[in-house]
Design an enzyme around this catalytic site. Structure first.
Site: not given
Length: 560
Positions: A274, A225
């Site tokens: 990751e 956002d």
């Protein structure tokens, strides 16, 4: 305040959605506004269990992923975009176990889950901000927000001239613990939404931890956002003008689209990479140009950014073609897919925008010509789904829902509505709970009414009323998404081949597939480009290989 998390989703839980790399490059992603989607407990408010119960519907619709608007713990000053605890579910929506079950069920149905993240500001009920107020001037917690002394002889004037997007000053003065008027804090939106200071390392540390929390829960990505708003210009300089909301999207502002935001997203990308499962970031970034939007999706930053320029383009062949070309040209150098969107929770639904004259903006207060709007909306959807890249759908648009433009003032809840200048404040119209059944309490939304009143004719637009009905808007969406998944030339790629067409008509080829759209007010005669796969209206093909394409109609062709 954080609830206890369920165990991290095991790798096997992602198996059903991890069978295709780079899935997001041509994905169709469905936005769920949780409070308006489905209510499981009859309190009039949609919730996570309600969303979970409707996941099979979304699977059958044919979408690839579900984006959930905020469901975090929040006082709800701005419909959950004022977050008090980023690691907790607000009780009105359920709890973390409900979120965990939703994610797992979605994966079992081969649906991915994208959650909203709100990093520009917190709620004023966030523990950091409450402590900052309680500890007074000089508190280290105040450094994590933008607290400043005011101007004027007694600090009675705001620190600068910035205006809130919701109207009024972007600053609020606090009363200090000793009862005296004190410092001011920055809030680009409502006063209940103080902006974080992203120059403070603790803010970055906290959000990287929040990312890991939800990634461990198994989410497949984040919609960010106000992705353009995190970093403010050094010194917080005056803008020097008023009616600043009217300048948005026209120039780089000292509080929006600053170059420093890109360092934040490079650090986030390291965290995301990751994790297994091809997870993604999507930016809500209002920028002056599509070229600046492309900066957010460079290879080491985010994966997608909403194409608000396309959403704002008029129903006009030349304007649409220009926007498509600019978008593809801007995204190609950074290797990112284009995105296409027609509606969301902040703008008037496109079935109503297209029912009104061009030039009224993205928040419209009049119903317009309902029949015209729906016809154009259906045609616009097929055009959008034929373009290369990823497409976003907003809940209920597959039903052809219009905006509810006649809500009584006393039921409105959009905070911008109550703040004078700024946004128009009519976003409630696109947030009215969607209808599932012809009859019953709230048309199947729930057993206890709905938090915003639904129109009396809502049932005839419901899922029940349209399911299995040839030519209905719901069946058009289902067919379009099925064809899109079957045709290799749809979605993928980064360019279109424009074909010669009459004035007001768009035609482009993608491999063996051709899309033809008539944006004009009269029928057009066009070449039949093979076998008609799908059309938004009645298309007549003659024996001599020509087709009569009605006004405001799109047809998909495939070479035999």
């Amino acid at each position: 305040m954080s609830q206890h998390s369920a165990d991290p989703a095991p790798t096997s839980a992602l198996a059903t959605v991890a069978d295709r790399r780079d899935w997001w490059r041509d994905a169709v992603i469905y936005q769920v506004y949780p409070r308006s989607f489905a209510d499981s407990n009859g309190d009039g408010m949609g919730d996570l269990e309600g969303v979970r119960s409707r996941l099979p519907y979304l699977r059958d619709l044919g979408v690839d992923a579900v984006w959930l608007s905020p469901f975090y713990a929040s006082p709800q000053a701005d419909a959950g975009y004022d977050v008090a605890d980023y690691r907790a579910v607000d009780p009105m929506f359920g709890n973390l176990l409900d979120a965990d079950a939703l994610i797992r069920d979605a994966h079992d149905l081969a649906l991915r889950i994208i959650v909203d993240l709100v990093p520009n500001h917190s709620s004023d009920q966030h523990e950091w901000f409450k402590r900052a107020l309680a500890e007074g001037p000089g508190s280290p917690l105040r450094e994590r927000y933008h607290f400043r002394a005011g101007k004027g002889a007694n600090g009675e004037l705001p620190p600068n001239d910035w205006e809130s997007i919701f109207g009024g000053p972007a600053w609020t003065r606090v009363t200090e613990p000793d009862g005296t008027p004190g410092e001011w804090y920055l809030h680009l939106f409502a006063p209940e939404q103080p902006d974080f200071n992203w120059d403070h390392p603790a803010v970055g540390d906290e959000f990287r931890s929040i990312l890991r929390f939800w990634l461990d829960m198994g989410v497949d990505g984040f919609r960010i956002d106000v992705a353009h708003g995190l970093v403010k210009a050094d010194g917080l300089p005056d803008l020097g003008s008023h009616d600043q909301v009217k300048l948005l999207g026209n120039d780089v502002m000292p509080f929006f689209d600053q170059d420093g935001v890109h360092e934040v997203y490079r650090a986030w990308r390291i965290v995301l990479d990751e994790y297994a499962g091809d997870r993604i970031f999507v930016a809500e970034a209002w920028t002056p140009t599509i070229e600046r939007t492309a900066n957010y999706v460079r290879p080491d930053e985010l994966h997608q950014a909403f194409n608000f320029q396309y959403l704002s383009t008029h129903w006009d062949a030349a304007e649409l073609r220009s926007c498509v070309d600019r978008t593809l040209d801007a995204m190609r150098p950074v290797g990112a897919p284009a995105t296409w969107v027609l509606s969301n929770h902040d703008v008037t639904r496109h079935a109503t925008r297209f029912a009104n004259p061009a030039g009224l903006g993205t928040q419209i207060r009049t119903a317009g010509d309902r029949e015209l709007g729906l016809r154009r909306a259906r045609a616009a959807t097929l055009l959008m789904l034929a373009l290369p890249g990823s497409a976003y759908l907003y809940q209920g648009e597959e039903l052809g829902l219009p905006d509810v433009v006649d809500l009584p003032d006393e039921v409105r809840q959009d905070p911008a509505y109550f703040r004078g200048a700024g946004q128009d404040g009519f976003r409630d119209g696109c947030r009215v709970p969607i209808p599932w059944t012809r009859d019953g309490s709230s048309y199947g939304f729930g057993s206890g009414g709905s938090w915003l009143p639904q129109p009396s004719g809502w049932g005839e637009l419901s899922v029940e009323a349209q399911s299995g009905v040839a030519g209905s808007t719901l069946e058009l969406y289902r067919s379009a998404l099925a064809v899109r998944s079957e045709q290799a030339d749809l979605g993928a790629g980064d360019r279109v081949e424009w074909l010669k067409a009459p004035e007001g008509v768009l035609a482009f080829r993608r491999g063996a597939f051709v899309c033809t759209t008539n944006t004009g007010g009269e029928a057009a005669t066009v070449p039949a480009r093979g076998r008609a796969l799908l059309a938004s209206g009645e298309v007549t093909v003659t024996d001599d290989g020509e087709a009569k394409l009605p006004a405001d109609t799109t047809v998909w062709w495939i070479a035999d």
